[in-house]
Design a protein around this motif. Structure first.
Motif, PDB file in Angstrom:
ATOM      1  N   LEU A   3      33.921   3.724  20.545  1.00  0.00           N
ATOM      2  CA  LEU A   3      34.200   5.120  20.873  1.00  0.00           C
ATOM      3  C   LEU A   3      34.899   5.801  19.698  1.00  0.00           C
ATOM      4  O   LEU A   3      35.764   5.200  19.041  1.00  0.00           O
ATOM      5  N   HIS A  25      34.188   9.502  25.971  1.00  0.00           N
ATOM      6  CA  HIS A  25      35.332   8.785  26.539  1.00  0.00           C
ATOM      7  C   HIS A  25      35.330   8.879  28.060  1.00  0.00           C
ATOM      8  O   HIS A  25      35.628   7.898  28.759  1.00  0.00           O
ATOM      9  N   GLU A  28      32.778   6.546  29.509  1.00  0.00           N
ATOM     10  CA  GLU A  28      33.242   5.162  29.445  1.00  0.00           C
ATOM     11  C   GLU A  28      34.244   4.861  30.550  1.00  0.00           C
ATOM     12  O   GLU A  28      34.219   3.793  31.180  1.00  0.00           O
ATOM     13  N   LYS A  31      32.335   4.513  33.795  1.00  0.00           N
ATOM     14  CA  LYS A  31      31.660   3.213  33.868  1.00  0.00           C
ATOM     15  C   LYS A  31      32.659   2.095  34.175  1.00  0.00           C
ATOM     16  O   LYS A  31      32.392   1.196  34.985  1.00  0.00           O
ATOM     17  N   THR A  32      33.824   2.169  33.526  1.00  0.00           N
ATOM     18  CA  THR A  32      34.869   1.179  33.783  1.00  0.00           C
ATOM     19  C   THR A  32      35.334   1.248  35.227  1.00  0.00           C
ATOM     20  O   THR A  32      35.564   0.219  35.882  1.00  0.00           O
ATOM     21  N   GLN A 189      42.033   4.029  27.799  1.00  0.00           N
ATOM     22  CA  GLN A 189      41.092   3.194  27.055  1.00  0.00           C
ATOM     23  C   GLN A 189      41.785   1.988  26.421  1.00  0.00           C
ATOM     24  O   GLN A 189      41.232   0.890  26.356  1.00  0.00           O
TER      25      GLN A 189
END
Length: 738
Positions: A3, A25, A28, A31-32, A189
């Motif tokens: 990223l 971001h 992501e 998805k996490t 993150q």
């Protein structure tokens, strides 16, 4: 690619590239979030599955623990006792393992599920709330900016100045929210790298702890597993011997059922039909009847053979007389009348056959000629315990000991039947006995050994007598090994003099044979299997008697191992003094005692001590299938269970046992070995057979075990090796090198 980094300075520009980077971001994080949500779901399913598995295993262990083996007979061998408690041992191992699993399951929710849910709620959830606030401020800032730009320049200065201040305030607030959002996104993150992975690591550590506990449990269980493997092997070998005996008895019963029918001198029992007169009709009712000769008491019980259940209560009366019913006086066959002292009238009964009626009338002293049942219709045995018999056996034993004591399978490999019969006939005939030269090669060793066994079976009664057969069996069933020896010692000295002398001659010879077991493969246990059924055959062939063969073998083993003490010393009565004298006698004969199949090094680094515990052989060595003659009887003989030698030369009963080396009585200390100038090469080897250690200096193992660092020992016939980090002795001919 990873990223892209989000720069705080880009928040002021709010460029399309910044928005693209920010969106990557956000995707992501989404998805996490979905992944963690699925992971929590799968984790809960896994925990539930582990709970279900644990419940099923506990139920399985409970079933194992509740089952109890019931062996045939009134006593169990040491091997059967070991097998009987194996299910409880299995259940204990499973319960112990499931206790550790339960602890792992209880911790799994705290170390896996809750941290993941907390990370998802506190971190990813906070980032989502920050995004909502950022989107709201973006919309507000854009609206204010558009409104401000649409103001006319003709407005008053004060009004324009106020509008500028308002836009600056909204812009500043938007920048602050943007900075906070970017900070939160990048923080989440970075946090997921440890706050997400750490719970998974903790969960795996719990799994590793559980599996390590299972490994330690398996190591602790290994000793019992080795004992159980040997016990199962011994029991299987005994089963093969017993099965052949039972099968042969079954065939005899099929061929001649009347000759093998169990007839007691005290009772007569079986099914009879009784004529019962009821209202207007007479019916025949089938009863199971038991007649006791001494009190002349007859008991009747209605029993349904189809359902296997009793119907009604027992009825009994005292017999007064029994008279055969004439055929022309009743339409039924096999009938007889009974009168009772305690009830009026005559009771008419029908037997199952003419022979059955004769037996019933004979038992009840019926008014018919009594026919004697000859159950022993055999030719008179030609062998006797006389001078000829002793001379023949002495001559045969001398030939075996001088010519073939090292011959493999001695007494287990049988000779040709015709040659055996010829040798016995010539040796026992006064006219031809002088012509028999058993020292010559004309007579093979297997022919001579078969002749010795054949002579013992030709005796009118077994060498150890029918009278004391049950006494010997009961002695072998005693729990204490020393008590077994003492009781057998006492019984031997109650035998008739000639029987005891012949038994002493035979046991002394078998002890010499066993002392050469490294060459002839005939250990004490194997000799017990061969001679047990011959010397202690029961008077009546029954399944129960066949089941006691294993104890007959134990009696012979004890006689061989303790022949000097049993035959030279008179039995000692009493407690402590008797035991001390027995122990002294044992110590005196220790040096001269021939080695048995399980003699082992007493210690690896210390001076040996001759304690009772060391002297009592466990007899857990693996047994081979026993002699054909002791396992496969001739099904045509009915009384003395006479077995005939096989007509096939060299026929063997089973696979030969490996030549186990005799155990040394002392070993060199480790310093002596370490000072040796030349060290033998270290190699790897694999076990061919199972072996149970009887001392700390030895290794227990099962077939297939791999040893490391194997090299010759200073003791002849033994190797030294390493198994699971433990160094110890291994019988040389129990392994093969890689």
């Amino acid at each position: 690619m990873g990223l892209p980094a989000l720069e705080f300075s880009d928040c002021y520009l709010d460029s399309p590239q910044f928005r693209e980077r920010l969106k990557s971001h956000e995707l992501e994080l989404e998805k996490t979030n979905k992944f963690i949500k699925e992971l929590i779901k799968d984790g809960k399913a896994l925990i539930q599955a582990l709970k279900n598995l644990s419940t099923a295993k506990r139920k399985f262990a409970e079933s194992l623990n509740e089952f109890k083996f019931q062996c045939i007979g009134d006593a169990e061998t040491d091997d059967e006792i070991c097998i009987a408690k194996s299910l409880q041992e299995f259940a204990g191992v499973l319960e112990n393992l499931e206790d550790e699993r339960t602890r792992m399951i209880e911790n799994a929710n705290d170390v896996l599920i809750l941290p993941l849910e907390r990370f998802r709620k506190d971190q990813i959830g906070a980032a989502k709330e920050a995004k909502k606030k950022y989107d709201k401020e973006t919309e507000k800032y854009c609206a204010v900016l558009e409104k401000h730009l649409s103001l006319s320049a003709k407005k008053k200065e004060a009004h324009l100045h106020e509008a500028d201040n308002q836009v600056d305030h909204v812009r500043q607030h938007f920048y602050e929210v943007s900075l906070e959002y970017v900070f939160k996104v990048q923080e989440v993150q970075e946090r997921k790298m440890f706050e997400f992975v750490e719970p998974l690591l903790a969960f795996l550590q719990g799994l590793f702890t559980y599996y390590h506990h299972g490994y330690e449990l398996a190591k602790d269980f290994n000793h019992f597993k080795t004992d159980l493997t040997i016990s199962i092997q011994n029991t299987r070998n005994r089963f093969e011997s017993t099965r052949s005996e039972v099968e042969c008895l079954m065939k005899k019963m099929k061929e001649n059922p009347h000759e093998h029918k169990s007839i007691s001198p005290h009772t007569m029992e079986g099914y009879l039909c009784v004529l019962e007169k009821r209202s207007f009709v007479s019916t025949w009712v089938k009863y199971y009847c038991i007649y006791h000769r001494e009190p002349k008491r007859m008991t009747l019980l209605i029993f349904d053979q189809k359902s296997g259940g009793k119907i009604g209560d027992e009825d009994s009366f005292t017999l007064k007389s029994c008279t055969r019913r004439k055929t022309d006086s009743i339409e039924k066959r096999f009938c007889f009348d009974i009168e009772a002292t305690d009830r009026p009238g005559v009771i008419t009964m029908q037997a199952m056959s003419e022979e059955d009626r004769r037996l019933w009338m004979e038992a009840m002293d019926g008014r018919e000629p009594v026919y004697t049942l000859n159950r022993d219709s055999q030719n008179e045995a030609m062998a006797q315990l006389d001078v000829i018999g002793f001379n023949v056996i002495t001559k045969f034993i001398y030939a075996v000991e001088t010519r073939g004591i090292d011959e493999q399978g001695l007494y287990r490999i049988v000779g040709v039947s015709s040659r055996v019969q010829k040798l016995i006939s010539m040796a026992m005939d006064p006219k031809t006995c002088a012509d028999v030269e058993v020292d010559s090669t004309e007579w093979e060793i297997k022919t001579i050994t078969s002749a010795i066994k054949h002579y013992l079976r030709m005796l009118p009664a077994p060498l150890m007598t029918y009278q004391y057969q049950r006494s010997f069996i009961k002695a072998a069933k005693l729990d204490n090994p020393e008590a077994r020896v003492a009781e057998i010692h006492s019984i031997v000295h109650r035998l008739p003099e000639k029987n005891r002398q012949m038994l002493e001659l035979l046991m002394k010879h078998l002890a010499k044979v066993a002392s050469h077991h490294q060459q002839n493969l005939m250990t004490v246990a194997n000799l017990g299997v061969v001679f047990g059924p011959t010397l202690l055959r029961p008077q009546e062939e029954t399944v129960a008697a066949i089941m006691d063969i294993k104890f007959q073998n134990i009696v012979i083993e004890i006689l061989i191992e303790n022949h000097e003490r049993i035959f030279k010393d008179m039995p000692v009565c009493g407690g402590g003094q008797g035991n001390s004298q027995l122990n002294l006698a044992r110590r005196r004969s220790a040096d001269n005692k021939p080695p048995s199949c399980s003699e082992r090094p007493l210690t690896l680094f210390h001076t040996p001590s001759f304690s009772d515990k060391d002297k009592v052989e466990k007899r857990n060595s693996v047994m081979v299938n026993s002699s054909t003659e002791s396992q496969t009887p001739n099904c045509n003989n009915t009384h003395n269970r006479t077995r005939r030698d096989s007509s096939t030369t060299g026929d063997q009963d089973g696979l030969p046992l490996p030549k186990q080396q005799s155990r040394p009585t002392s070993l060199q200390n480790p310093k002596a070995r370490s000072n040796s100038s030349t060290s033998p090469p270290l190699r790897r080897a694999r076990a061919l057979y199972a072996c149970k250690a009887e001392h700390d200096s030895e290794l227990s193992f099962i077939a297939g075990t791999v040893f490391e660092n194997v090299h010759p020992s200073r003791e002849p016939g033994w190797l030294e090796g390493t198994l699971d980090g433990k160094k110890g002795l291994i019988p040389e001919n129990y392994v093969e090198f890689f």
